[in-house]
Write a protein that holds these residues in place. Structure first.
Motif, PDB file in Angstrom:
ATOM      1  N   HIS A 170     -94.085  39.048 -29.547  1.00 14.92           N
ATOM      2  CA  HIS A 170     -94.652  37.985 -28.708  1.00 14.92           C
ATOM      3  C   HIS A 170     -93.865  36.627 -28.778  1.00 14.92           C
ATOM      4  CE1 HIS A 170     -98.551  40.121 -28.902  1.00 14.92           C
ATOM      5  NE2 HIS A 170     -97.832  40.255 -27.493  1.00 14.92           N
ATOM      6  N   LEU A 171     -93.721  35.969 -27.861  1.00 15.26           N
ATOM      7  CA  LEU A 171     -92.995  34.700 -27.786  1.00 15.26           C
ATOM      8  C   LEU A 171     -93.297  33.770 -28.702  1.00 15.26           C
ATOM      9  CD1 LEU A 171     -90.631  33.237 -26.335  1.00 15.26           C
ATOM     10  CD2 LEU A 171     -92.316  32.061 -24.782  1.00 15.26           C
ATOM     11  N   LYS A 205     -92.016  34.732 -32.465  1.00 18.52           N
ATOM     12  CA  LYS A 205     -90.570  34.645 -32.190  1.00 18.52           C
ATOM     13  C   LYS A 205     -90.002  33.465 -32.317  1.00 18.52           C
ATOM     14  CE  LYS A 205     -88.690  38.291 -30.548  1.00 18.52           C
ATOM     15  NZ  LYS A 205     -88.372  39.455 -29.357  1.00 18.52           N
ATOM     16  N   ARG A 250     -96.692  31.177 -18.512  1.00 17.00           N
ATOM     17  CA  ARG A 250     -97.912  32.030 -19.256  1.00 17.00           C
ATOM     18  C   ARG A 250     -99.031  31.115 -19.342  1.00 17.00           C
ATOM     19  NH1 ARG A 250     -95.595  35.328 -16.884  1.00 17.00           N
ATOM     20  NH2 ARG A 250     -94.657  37.402 -17.515  1.00 17.00           N
ATOM     21  N   ARG A 253     -86.949  41.175 -19.030  1.00 13.31           N
ATOM     22  CA  ARG A 253     -87.660  42.222 -19.690  1.00 13.31           C
ATOM     23  C   ARG A 253     -88.284  42.859 -18.638  1.00 13.31           C
ATOM     24  NH1 ARG A 253     -92.082  40.751 -24.186  1.00 13.31           N
ATOM     25  NH2 ARG A 253     -93.020  40.046 -22.341  1.00 13.31           N
ATOM     26  N   ASP A 259     -92.017  41.751 -16.378  1.00  8.32           N
ATOM     27  CA  ASP A 259     -92.534  40.322 -16.669  1.00  8.32           C
ATOM     28  C   ASP A 259     -92.757  39.782 -15.153  1.00  8.32           C
ATOM     29  OD1 ASP A 259     -92.682  39.957 -19.235  1.00  8.32           O
ATOM     30  OD2 ASP A 259     -90.733  39.321 -19.689  1.00  8.32           O
TER      31      ASP A 259
HETATM   32  N1  UFG Z   1     -90.280  36.283 -24.403  1.00  6.71           N
HETATM   33  C1  UFG Z   1     -88.957  35.976 -24.381  1.00  6.71           C
HETATM   34  N2  UFG Z   1     -88.296  36.294 -25.510  1.00  6.71           N
HETATM   35  C2  UFG Z   1     -88.705  36.858 -26.584  1.00  6.71           C
HETATM   36  C3  UFG Z   1     -90.112  37.242 -26.360  1.00  6.71           C
HETATM   37  C4  UFG Z   1     -90.816  37.070 -25.258  1.00  6.71           C
HETATM   38  O1  UFG Z   1     -88.255  35.447 -23.429  1.00  6.71           O
HETATM   39  O2  UFG Z   1     -88.314  37.260 -27.507  1.00  6.71           O
HETATM   40  C5  UFG Z   1     -90.845  35.874 -22.873  1.00  6.71           C
HETATM   41  C6  UFG Z   1     -91.296  37.157 -22.238  1.00  6.71           C
HETATM   42  O3  UFG Z   1     -90.334  37.537 -21.400  1.00  6.71           O
HETATM   43  C7  UFG Z   1     -92.517  36.504 -21.187  1.00  6.71           C
HETATM   44  C8  UFG Z   1     -92.980  35.207 -22.147  1.00  6.71           C
HETATM   45  O4  UFG Z   1     -91.970  35.151 -23.350  1.00  6.71           O
HETATM   46  O5  UFG Z   1     -91.942  35.766 -20.256  1.00  6.71           O
HETATM   47  C9  UFG Z   1     -94.261  35.790 -22.887  1.00  6.71           C
HETATM   48  O6  UFG Z   1     -94.091  37.267 -23.521  1.00  6.71           O
HETATM   49  P1  UFG Z   1     -95.038  37.848 -24.567  1.00  6.71           P
HETATM   50  O7  UFG Z   1     -94.579  38.918 -24.933  1.00  6.71           O
HETATM   51  O8  UFG Z   1     -95.489  36.637 -25.662  1.00  6.71           O
HETATM   52  O9  UFG Z   1     -96.335  37.837 -23.790  1.00  6.71           O
HETATM   53  P2  UFG Z   1     -96.741  38.700 -22.498  1.00  6.71           P
HETATM   54  O10 UFG Z   1     -97.022  37.679 -21.485  1.00  6.71           O
HETATM   55  O11 UFG Z   1     -95.564  39.678 -22.258  1.00  6.71           O
HETATM   56  O12 UFG Z   1     -98.040  39.460 -22.773  1.00  6.71           O
HETATM   57  C10 UFG Z   1     -99.316  39.069 -22.907  1.00  6.71           C
HETATM   58  C11 UFG Z   1     -99.929  39.952 -23.888  1.00  6.71           C
HETATM   59  C12 UFG Z   1    -100.195  41.241 -23.345  1.00  6.71           C
HETATM   60  C13 UFG Z   1    -100.709  41.435 -22.104  1.00  6.71           C
HETATM   61  C14 UFG Z   1    -100.050  40.327 -21.207  1.00  6.71           C
HETATM   62  C15 UFG Z   1    -100.980  40.307 -19.831  1.00  6.71           C
HETATM   63  O13 UFG Z   1     -99.232  39.887 -25.158  1.00  6.71           O
HETATM   64  O14 UFG Z   1    -100.637  42.287 -24.384  1.00  6.71           O
HETATM   65  O15 UFG Z   1     -99.960  39.107 -21.678  1.00  6.71           O
HETATM   66  O16 UFG Z   1    -100.412  39.535 -19.065  1.00  6.71           O
HETATM   67  F1  UFG Z   1    -100.706  42.434 -21.406  1.00  6.71           F
END
Ligand code: UFG
Length: 335
Positions: free
Chosen positions: A187-188, A191, A218, A289, A292
């Protein structure tokens, strides 16, 4: 109320257990500790180590503690892992979930609050996302959550199971005691904070999205706001509460998004973290990724209207600030 929290040693579960315990409820945690942490369970709350998907375990735990309602937070929840190993996600999130429902049905427990996800919407056509929009998941994780939502629906129809289903958007922040400690972390915000603490470089996945600064947007929700919503939802499953159905007879799940209704781009998150930590965070732009969506923002109107829930900690600075403070306690590193 005597409440069983599955996954109560995990991130969302543990903060919710704190909230329920403080509100005076009798809470029991069931967690197999595969991703949860024993020390996340607040003192005075019994921890049963085992799986909600094991029929003997769930029947014993429900009966021994005379459970009245279940908050089902336990699940496998990594999108990439779900694509590589769908069998694990069907086994745990679907088959395991049905074992839980069966334990509840045979044990006469008729109240459930379920942690679902915005991933059930897949690539939504518009934002803000309302609960009546189509659910067309694009990954196995979201699909297994959607499938279990439907299981709850039909158990409500046939057996009078009262339920609230929460579709979480991006959960962030920490309580003073508990925060996010996944391994591996994907998760962003954690990290970004790891990059701030260690001076390593953060890769932002893509800067060519259809957003003002090119990075994804988000909807972040503070884990403490989320916990408070669960308390309100458990109360709404009371047999006398018509929000989850008639006292006897067919019940329909109350489905609510949980988000703050506002969005932050990945670059905005990095900037906010720089201010909180007082350092410059090194970033590079990497490839997108897979899967997304450009923008995911919840309509939080239904939770406000029906449950009376509104986020109280919706500034990104407060969310990141609490996660940073928790990180500095060193707990996450020991986990
Ligand atoms: N991101 C980066 N670098 C990283 C990690 C994430 O740029 O090292 C970006 C991702 O590409 C995304 C944003 O940060 O654009 C948020 O990513 P996360 O992985 O933190 O969260 P997500 O939006 O992908 O996922 C969350 C929940 C999931 C759920 C989803 C539903 O963690 O369980 O929302 O929309 F499925």
């Amino acid at each position: 109320m005597r409440v069983l929290v599955t996954g109560g040693a995990g991130y969302v579960g543990s903060v919710t257990v704190e909230t329920l315990h403080e509100a005076g409820h009798d809470v029991v945690v069931l967690d197999d500790l595969s991703t949860g942490h024993r020390q996340a369970v607040v003192e005075g709350v019994p921890l049963e180590v085992g799986s909600y998907g094991d029929p003997a375990t769930i029947s014993r735990v429900l009966a021994t503690h005379r459970i009245e309602a279940v908050l089902h937070c336990a699940a496998k929840s990594q999108v990439a892992e779900s694509m590589a190993d769908p069998a694990k996600y069907y086994r745990e999130n679907v088959a395991g979930g049905v074992a839980l429902l069966e334990g509840m049905r045979t044990g006469g427990v008729k109240r459930i609050v379920f942690s679902s996800t915005a991933a059930v919407y897949g690539m939504p056509e518009r934002t803000p996302i309302t609960e009546d929009m189509p659910t067309i998941p694009i990954n196995t994780y979201g699909e297994t959550k959607r499938t279990f939502e439907q299981g709850i629906r039909w158990y409500g129809h046939a057996y009078g199971l009262r339920s609230v289903i929460f579709r979480y958007f991006n959960v962030a922040g920490a309580s003073e005691r508990n925060g996010e400690a996944h391994d591996p972390e994907t998760h962003l915000i954690p990290k970004v904070l790891a990059a701030a603490a260690t001076g390593t470089e953060l890769t932002i996945f893509g800067d060519d999205f259809a957003t003002p600064d090119g990075t994804c947007i988000r909807d972040y929700i503070h884990v403490r706001d989320l916990a408070r919503a669960h308390l309100m939802a458990l109360e709404a499953t009371d047999p006398g509460d018509t929000r989850t159905g008639p006292r006897d007879g067919r019940c329909v799940p109350l489905v609510c998004n949980l988000g703050s209704g506002a969005g932050y781009s990945n670059r905005e998150v990095v900037r906010a973290a720089e201010q909180v930590a007082g350092v410059t965070i090194a970033t590079r732009i990497g490839p997108r990724r897979e899967g997304d969506p450009d923008i995911l923002i919840a309509s939080a109107a239904r939770a406000a209207e029906i449950l009376g829930w509104r986020p109280e900690h919706d500034s990104i600075a407060e969310m990141i600030g609490s996660a940073w403070a928790w990180r500095k306690t060193g707990w996450g590193d020991k986990a």
